[in-house]
Design a protein around this motif. Sequence first.
Motif, short mmCIF file in Angstrom:
data_model
loop_
_atom_site.label_atom_id
_atom_site.label_comp_id
_atom_site.label_asym_id
_atom_site.label_seq_id
_atom_site.Cartn_x
_atom_site.Cartn_y
_atom_site.Cartn_z
N ARG A 262 -11.83 7.47 13.19
CA ARG A 262 -10.55 6.76 13.31
C ARG A 262 -10.34 6.23 14.72
O ARG A 262 -9.92 5.08 14.91
CB ARG A 262 -9.39 7.68 12.93
N GLU B 224 -3.80 5.56 5.31
CA GLU B 224 -4.96 6.13 4.62
C GLU B 224 -5.22 7.57 5.07
O GLU B 224 -5.68 8.39 4.28
CB GLU B 224 -6.20 5.26 4.87
N ASP B 225 -4.90 7.89 6.32
CA ASP B 225 -5.04 9.26 6.81
C ASP B 225 -4.10 10.21 6.07
O ASP B 225 -4.44 11.35 5.77
CB ASP B 225 -4.73 9.32 8.31
N LYS C 22 -2.31 0.62 8.77
CA LYS C 22 -3.02 0.91 7.53
C LYS C 22 -3.91 2.14 7.68
O LYS C 22 -4.06 2.92 6.74
CB LYS C 22 -3.86 -0.32 7.12
N LEU C 23 -4.49 2.31 8.86
CA LEU C 23 -5.32 3.48 9.11
C LEU C 23 -4.50 4.76 8.97
O LEU C 23 -4.95 5.75 8.40
CB LEU C 23 -5.93 3.42 10.50
N ILE D 195 0.49 4.35 -2.67
CA ILE D 195 0.22 5.74 -2.28
C ILE D 195 1.32 6.67 -2.80
O ILE D 195 1.04 7.77 -3.30
CB ILE D 195 0.09 5.84 -0.75
N ARG E 96 0.83 -1.21 0.00
CA ARG E 96 0.00 0.00 0.00
C ARG E 96 0.86 1.26 0.00
O ARG E 96 0.51 2.26 -0.64
CB ARG E 96 -0.92 -0.02 1.23
N ARG E 97 1.99 1.24 0.71
CA ARG E 97 2.90 2.38 0.68
C ARG E 97 3.34 2.70 -0.75
O ARG E 97 3.33 3.87 -1.18
CB ARG E 97 4.15 2.07 1.52
N ARG F 211 -6.77 12.50 -1.88
CA ARG F 211 -7.61 11.58 -2.64
C ARG F 211 -8.53 12.39 -3.57
O ARG F 211 -9.22 13.30 -3.11
CB ARG F 211 -8.47 10.74 -1.68
N HIS G 222 -13.92 12.82 11.23
CA HIS G 222 -12.87 11.90 10.81
C HIS G 222 -12.11 11.34 12.03
O HIS G 222 -11.83 10.14 12.09
CB HIS G 222 -11.90 12.63 9.89
N TYR H 210 -2.98 9.86 3.05
CA TYR H 210 -3.40 10.03 1.65
C TYR H 210 -4.74 10.74 1.52
O TYR H 210 -5.05 11.32 0.47
CB TYR H 210 -3.46 8.66 0.97
N LEU H 211 -5.53 10.75 2.58
CA LEU H 211 -6.90 11.26 2.51
C LEU H 211 -7.02 12.67 1.92
O LEU H 211 -7.87 12.90 1.05
CB LEU H 211 -7.54 11.21 3.90
#
Length: 858
Positions: free
Chosen positions: A319, A122-123, A118-119, A94, A90-91, A129, A315, A125-126
Motif C-alpha cells: 500500500r 479496499e483496505d 480507493k486504496l 462495499i 464503490r462505498r 473479502r 500488505h 473491505y480486505l
Amino acid sequence: MSSIDTLTSSQAPTNAQGLDATTHANIHDKLARALGIKTAQVNAFVKLYDEGATVPFIARYRKEKTQDLDDAQLRALEKSLNYERDMATRRLKIVELLSTQGNLTDELQARIDNATSKLELEDIYLPYRPRRRSPAAKARAAGLDNAAQAVLTQEVTPTEALAGYQTPTSITDDSGNDIEVDFSDLDKQLAGVQAIIVDEWTQALDLLDNLRNGFAKTASIVSAVASDEKREVGEKFKDYFEHSEGLARLPNHRLLAMLRGRQENVLGLKIEGEDAPFIDKIVKHFDIDTKAPDARREFLTEAASSLWKDKWRPHIEHRLLTEKRLTAESDAIDVFANNLQHLLMSAPAGRKVILGVDPGIRHGVKMAIIDAQGHVMLNDADQPVIATVYPFAPDNKMAEAKTVIDKLLSTYHVDLVAIGNGTASRETDAMVKEILAANDKLQAKAVIVNESGASVYSASELASDELANMDVSVRGAVSIARRLQDPLSELVKVDPKAIGVGQYQHDVNQTQLADSLDKVTQDSVNAVGVDVNTASPAILAHIAGLNRNVAQQIVTYRKEHGAFASREALKDVPRLGVKTFEQAAGFLRVYDGSNPLDATGVHPESYALVDSLVALSGKGLAEILGNDGVLNTIDTATLAANDDNISVKAIIEELAKPARDPRPEFKTANFRDDVNSIKDLTEGMTLEGVVTNVTAFGCFVDVGVHQDGLVHISQMANDFVADPMNRVKPGDIISVRVIAIDEKRGRIGFSMKPEVAKPTRTANKPAAASNGSNDSNASSDDKSSRPRSTRPDANKRPSAPRGKRPDRSGDNKSDKGNAGATTNTRSSTPKAAKSEAPIKMGTLGALLKEAGVSKGKK
C-alpha cells in the motif's frame, strides 16, 4: 524484509448512476470546500457537464452560470467529480457486501464513510473479502474454529484446546465443494488454529492504521543491481546499483526511475524496516503478555509474529509503495501536461512563406517550401517545391547545395528558414547563414526548430493522406516548416509522447496520461480556435463537441462542396447535430464569410444580442468590430437581463478584440555562431538558449550543440525554488552559464544564477603546504572553517539525467533519457577520495555535486 510486487493501476469509469440525491449533494459540498469555490458553482457545472457540455464550452460560453470558473478550475472540478463519484459507487457496493455477510457495524460504516481514497476503501473491505481457499477458511471448514476460540478466551494450552478434535471424513466449503486439505496430525491442526486466530485479528483496523503510520516513517527502499551481467547493459541505472533511501522522503522521479530499472530487469527493489517494534505493538494490543499458561502465550506470540510478517507487513509495503507510485505518476502526468500546454501554446510565426529544412549527413539535407496557408508550394509544373542537397561528408557538395538553396530562397520569396535541431542542424544553420550573408536581396531569417516527433508524423497515416505524393523523408521538412508557422496546428498531428516534453512518460498509467494530454490539447486548441476552411482533421477532432469521425466528415464535406461560407453551413455536415453544433460553433472560425461574426469568438447563439448592440451603437457591425472606443459607450443596461449564458461584458470584450490569439509574440533565440557542439563549450561561458523540457528536478535547455543541458533546480535561482515550472516554461528563451561539461557522457550543466565574483585571498595567510596539504592555494584556516556534514554520505545528491531529452519516444531514446535521473547513491567511497577535504556548501564543486554532474577537465 520483503520483495516489492509488480504494481499496476487502472482507472475506473465514472458512474453517477445509483447515487441518491443526498450523496450527490455531499459530493458537491466536499468539492466546493476542497477547491475553494461555492457549492452553487459546483451544482451549475455538474448540471451542464451531465447534460453533455464540454469544459471548453462551459468555460467560454456559460460563464454566467458557473460564476466565472475558468478552464483550469473546471478541469480540476471535472477530475475530482469523477473520482468522488467512483468512490461513492464503490462505498455503496462495499456496504452492500458487508451487510449481506452480516459483518457491517457502525464502526465499519463510519470508516467507510470517512475513507478518502480507493486504496483506503479496499483496505477496509480486505479482511472481509471471501477467500474460500485461504488457510483460515480451510481450517474453519475442518471444524477448528472452536479450538481457536478456546485458545483466545480460555486459560488452556493449544494442545488441550484440540483434545477430542476429530478430523472430518470430508471437508467442504460454504458452497458445498470438496476441499483437498489434511489436518490429520497435531502440527497441522495447530497451524490451522493459528491461521484462524491471525485471520480474526486482521479485523483490528485501528491497530493496522497505527502500524502502517509507524512503519511508513521508518522504512527504507533499497535498490541493487540484479546481477553483474546487468552492470554494463543497465549503465543508465548505475546510480541505483547500490542505493538506499527513506521511503517517506523518496522524491517522485527517483521512485519512477527505480521502478523502470526493475521493469527492465536491471534492478532489484525491496523495502527494509524493523519487525520487532511492530510485533511488540500487536502483542500489547491483544494483551498477549498476560495470557496463561506459558504454552498459550507463546502460541499467541507466534500468531502475532505471523500476523505482522506474513499478513500486515507485505500488505503495508504494497500500500505504501502504491500510494507513492500513484502520487509519482500523477506528478509526472501533471509535469507532462504543463509542458505540453506551453509547447502547444508557443508563439506562431504566422502567415509567412517558410523553407523547411530537415538536416542530415549521409542521406542529405531534405527541404520543402510551404506558403502562407501552410500548403506545400507548387512550381510551374505543378510539382511540390522540394529538394535534397548533400553539402556534408561523404559527398561534400557544399557549393552545389548553396546554389540550390539560394535559388529556392530567391524564387519563392522565402520569409523564414526553419531548420530542424537534429543531426547536422548547426552545420546546416551555418551554411544557410552564409548564403543569406552573401546575397543582400534575400530577406529570410534562419530559425532552429525542435523537430521531436517529426519522423513519427512523416510515417503516419495522416501524413500519407496530407502529403500523399511526397516521399516520407521529405515530409519531415514540411512538418518542421509548419511547426514554425503554427506550432499548435502541427503538433496536434503527433502523439504527445513523441514530442519529448515528458518525464517518465512510459512508466505511468497510460490511460490516465492519454486522458490528461487529450484534455490539455483540447483546451489549447479551443483557446485559439481554428479556421474551419483550412484545419486538418487532427486539429478539428480536438474542438469541443467534435470527434475524429465528425472532424473527418467536415473535411470531406469541405472537399466536396468547397469552403464553408458561414458557421450555419456546418449544420449541413453529416453527423453534426444540434448539440454538436452548439458545443463546437464558437471555436470554429470562418474568415471572409457571409457574416463577420463567424470569424470571431462570439457564439452564434449570441448573434441576436450583438445585433441589438449594433442597433444601440447607431453604427454598422464593421464599424464596431475592433473599436473598443465605440463599444464602451453603448448603454447595455437594457440588454443584460436578456442573456443568462454569457455576459454582455464578455461579448463586448470579444468584439473589441475579435478572435484574439492568446499565444505570445513570436521571437527566436540567438545561438552563438562559434558554438556548434559540446566540444566548443567552456566552463563560465554564457549562452542564450531555449527551454525544451521542464521536470521536477530542473529544466533542459537547447543552446544549439545537439545536446540539451540541465539547469538543476538548485541552479535556477539564488532563492528557494519549489517548482521549476514556476520559473520557466518550455519555449522560454533564457540566458545560462556553463558550469560543468562531461563530454564522454554527453552531459552539460548550466546555471541561471548570476555569477558571483570570487573573494580575493590575502597574501599573508599561511601556505597550505606548511601543514602537508597538496592544495597550495588553500590555507589551514580555510580548511578548518569548512563545516563537515554530520550525514553519513554528504554528497548524495541528484544527478543529471542522461540523454538529450527525457522520454523522446520518437527516436527511441526515451528510456535513456530518464533512467538515471536525479539519484542518491549509496556507494562505497574510494580510498583515494577519503583524504579529500570536505566540500563547503555553496561552492561551485558542491553545486556541481548537487546537480550530479562531474566537473569536466579543462
